[in-house]
Design a protein around this motif. Structure first.
Motif, PDB file in Angstrom:
ATOM      1  N   ASP A  42      -0.439  -7.730   5.888  1.00 16.14           N
ATOM      2  CA  ASP A  42       0.172  -7.537   4.570  1.00 16.14           C
ATOM      3  C   ASP A  42      -0.409  -6.325   3.841  1.00 16.14           C
ATOM      4  O   ASP A  42       0.280  -5.692   3.046  1.00 16.14           O
ATOM      5  CB  ASP A  42       0.071  -8.798   3.715  1.00 16.14           C
ATOM      6  CG  ASP A  42      -1.353  -9.260   3.469  1.00 16.14           C
ATOM      7  OD1 ASP A  42      -2.250  -8.899   4.249  1.00 16.14           O
ATOM      8  OD2 ASP A  42      -1.561 -10.010   2.492  1.00 16.14           O
ATOM      9  N   ARG A  43      -1.645  -5.962   4.118  1.00 13.25           N
ATOM     10  CA  ARG A  43      -2.255  -4.775   3.499  1.00 13.25           C
ATOM     11  C   ARG A  43      -1.637  -3.495   4.067  1.00 13.25           C
ATOM     12  O   ARG A  43      -1.409  -2.525   3.357  1.00 13.25           O
ATOM     13  CB  ARG A  43      -3.777  -4.787   3.737  1.00 13.25           C
ATOM     14  CG  ARG A  43      -4.503  -3.484   3.450  1.00 13.25           C
ATOM     15  CD  ARG A  43      -4.705  -3.276   1.959  1.00 13.25           C
ATOM     16  NE  ARG A  43      -5.621  -2.176   1.716  1.00 13.25           N
ATOM     17  CZ  ARG A  43      -5.246  -0.974   1.278  1.00 13.25           C
ATOM     18  NH1 ARG A  43      -3.979  -0.714   1.020  1.00 13.25           N
ATOM     19  NH2 ARG A  43      -6.140  -0.031   1.087  1.00 13.25           N
ATOM     20  N   LEU A  44      -1.348  -3.492   5.350  1.00 15.57           N
ATOM     21  CA  LEU A  44      -0.887  -2.270   6.011  1.00 15.57           C
ATOM     22  C   LEU A  44       0.630  -2.187   6.170  1.00 15.57           C
ATOM     23  O   LEU A  44       1.157  -1.100   6.409  1.00 15.57           O
ATOM     24  CB  LEU A  44      -1.556  -2.160   7.382  1.00 15.57           C
ATOM     25  CG  LEU A  44      -1.867  -0.759   7.865  1.00 15.57           C
ATOM     26  CD1 LEU A  44      -2.688   0.014   6.871  1.00 15.57           C
ATOM     27  CD2 LEU A  44      -2.537  -0.792   9.198  1.00 15.57           C
ATOM     28  N   LYS A  45       1.315  -3.295   5.996  1.00 19.13           N
ATOM     29  CA  LYS A  45       2.755  -3.340   6.260  1.00 19.13           C
ATOM     30  C   LYS A  45       3.556  -2.215   5.586  1.00 19.13           C
ATOM     31  O   LYS A  45       4.397  -1.595   6.239  1.00 19.13           O
ATOM     32  CB  LYS A  45       3.323  -4.700   5.851  1.00 19.13           C
ATOM     33  CG  LYS A  45       4.779  -4.862   6.217  1.00 19.13           C
ATOM     34  CD  LYS A  45       5.291  -6.239   5.880  1.00 19.13           C
ATOM     35  CE  LYS A  45       6.756  -6.345   6.284  1.00 19.13           C
ATOM     36  NZ  LYS A  45       7.268  -7.677   6.017  1.00 19.13           N
ATOM     37  N   PRO A  46       3.334  -1.896   4.311  1.00 18.19           N
ATOM     38  CA  PRO A  46       4.141  -0.844   3.685  1.00 18.19           C
ATOM     39  C   PRO A  46       3.910   0.548   4.276  1.00 18.19           C
ATOM     40  O   PRO A  46       4.702   1.457   4.046  1.00 18.19           O
ATOM     41  CB  PRO A  46       3.705  -0.867   2.220  1.00 18.19           C
ATOM     42  CG  PRO A  46       2.978  -2.144   2.024  1.00 18.19           C
ATOM     43  CD  PRO A  46       2.433  -2.538   3.362  1.00 18.19           C
ATOM     44  N   TYR A  47       2.842   0.723   5.033  1.00 16.14           N
ATOM     45  CA  TYR A  47       2.443   2.044   5.516  1.00 16.14           C
ATOM     46  C   TYR A  47       2.614   2.248   7.024  1.00 16.14           C
ATOM     47  O   TYR A  47       2.495   3.357   7.517  1.00 16.14           O
ATOM     48  CB  TYR A  47       0.974   2.292   5.157  1.00 16.14           C
ATOM     49  CG  TYR A  47       0.634   1.939   3.738  1.00 16.14           C
ATOM     50  CD1 TYR A  47       0.991   2.774   2.692  1.00 16.14           C
ATOM     51  CD2 TYR A  47      -0.031   0.746   3.427  1.00 16.14           C
ATOM     52  CE1 TYR A  47       0.693   2.457   1.386  1.00 16.14           C
ATOM     53  CE2 TYR A  47      -0.337   0.421   2.117  1.00 16.14           C
ATOM     54  CZ  TYR A  47       0.031   1.271   1.105  1.00 16.14           C
ATOM     55  OH  TYR A  47      -0.259   0.949  -0.197  1.00 16.14           O
ATOM     56  N   VAL A  48       2.869   1.166   7.739  1.00 19.93           N
ATOM     57  CA  VAL A  48       2.841   1.198   9.205  1.00 19.93           C
ATOM     58  C   VAL A  48       3.795   2.224   9.790  1.00 19.93           C
ATOM     59  O   VAL A  48       3.424   2.991  10.686  1.00 19.93           O
ATOM     60  CB  VAL A  48       3.108  -0.201   9.786  1.00 19.93           C
ATOM     61  CG1 VAL A  48       3.376  -0.137  11.279  1.00 19.93           C
ATOM     62  CG2 VAL A  48       1.927  -1.110   9.517  1.00 19.93           C
ATOM     63  N   ASP A  49       5.030   2.250   9.336  1.00 21.25           N
ATOM     64  CA  ASP A  49       6.010   3.167   9.931  1.00 21.25           C
ATOM     65  C   ASP A  49       5.558   4.618   9.815  1.00 21.25           C
ATOM     66  O   ASP A  49       5.642   5.381  10.789  1.00 21.25           O
ATOM     67  CB  ASP A  49       7.388   2.994   9.287  1.00 21.25           C
ATOM     68  CG  ASP A  49       8.038   1.676   9.655  1.00 21.25           C
ATOM     69  OD1 ASP A  49       7.648   1.076  10.685  1.00 21.25           O
ATOM     70  OD2 ASP A  49       8.940   1.238   8.908  1.00 21.25           O
ATOM     71  N   ASN A  50       5.074   5.009   8.649  1.00 20.64           N
ATOM     72  CA  ASN A  50       4.624   6.394   8.464  1.00 20.64           C
ATOM     73  C   ASN A  50       3.362   6.695   9.268  1.00 20.64           C
ATOM     74  O   ASN A  50       3.214   7.791   9.798  1.00 20.64           O
ATOM     75  CB  ASN A  50       4.400   6.699   6.990  1.00 20.64           C
ATOM     76  CG  ASN A  50       5.705   6.803   6.227  1.00 20.64           C
ATOM     77  OD1 ASN A  50       6.738   7.164   6.780  1.00 20.64           O
ATOM     78  ND2 ASN A  50       5.673   6.471   4.957  1.00 20.64           N
ATOM     79  N   ILE A  51       2.470   5.732   9.363  1.00 21.34           N
ATOM     80  CA  ILE A  51       1.260   5.927  10.160  1.00 21.34           C
ATOM     81  C   ILE A  51       1.628   6.083  11.635  1.00 21.34           C
ATOM     82  O   ILE A  51       1.133   6.985  12.320  1.00 21.34           O
ATOM     83  CB  ILE A  51       0.259   4.764   9.965  1.00 21.34           C
ATOM     84  CG1 ILE A  51      -0.291   4.790   8.540  1.00 21.34           C
ATOM     85  CG2 ILE A  51      -0.869   4.838  10.988  1.00 21.34           C
ATOM     86  CD1 ILE A  51      -1.124   3.568   8.178  1.00 21.34           C
TER      87      ILE A  51
END
Length: 94
Positions: A42-51
């Motif tokens: 849940d901490r990383l979910k909003p950023y995963v695609d860009n990472i």
């Protein structure tokens, strides 16, 4: 060899520029202590695609970190992500 603080700063800058993820002071301290940071989904979910896009498009030799995902083998459910330094640093001397 880059010193640890420079490497952590580079990683933090990459994450901010590529995905808008800003690591907390506590997360940065953990990275400095062992070179690995475990993050809940849940901490990383909003950023995963860009990472993931950044990691796919950037040559391994040009970056100092990578990201792994851990999956529970019994349920095949994603458990957490791991950000890890990928360069050779002697963390015991920092």
């Amino acid at each position: 060899m880059k010193i640890l603080n420079e490497v952590i700063e580079e990683m933090d800058e990459d994450l901010q520029l590529q995905s808008n993820l800003k690591l907390t002071n506590d997360e940065l301290k953990i990275l400095k202590s062992n070179g690995i940071l475990f993050l809940p989904t849940d901490r990383l979910k909003p950023y995963v695609d860009n990472i993931q896009k950044y990691l796919r498009e950037t040559d391994v030799a040009d970056r100092v970190w990578t990201m792994y995902k851990a999956t529970d083998i019994s349920s095949n459910q994603l458990g957490f992500y791991t950000l890890a330094l990928t360069i050779d640093l002697d963390l015991d001397n920092y």
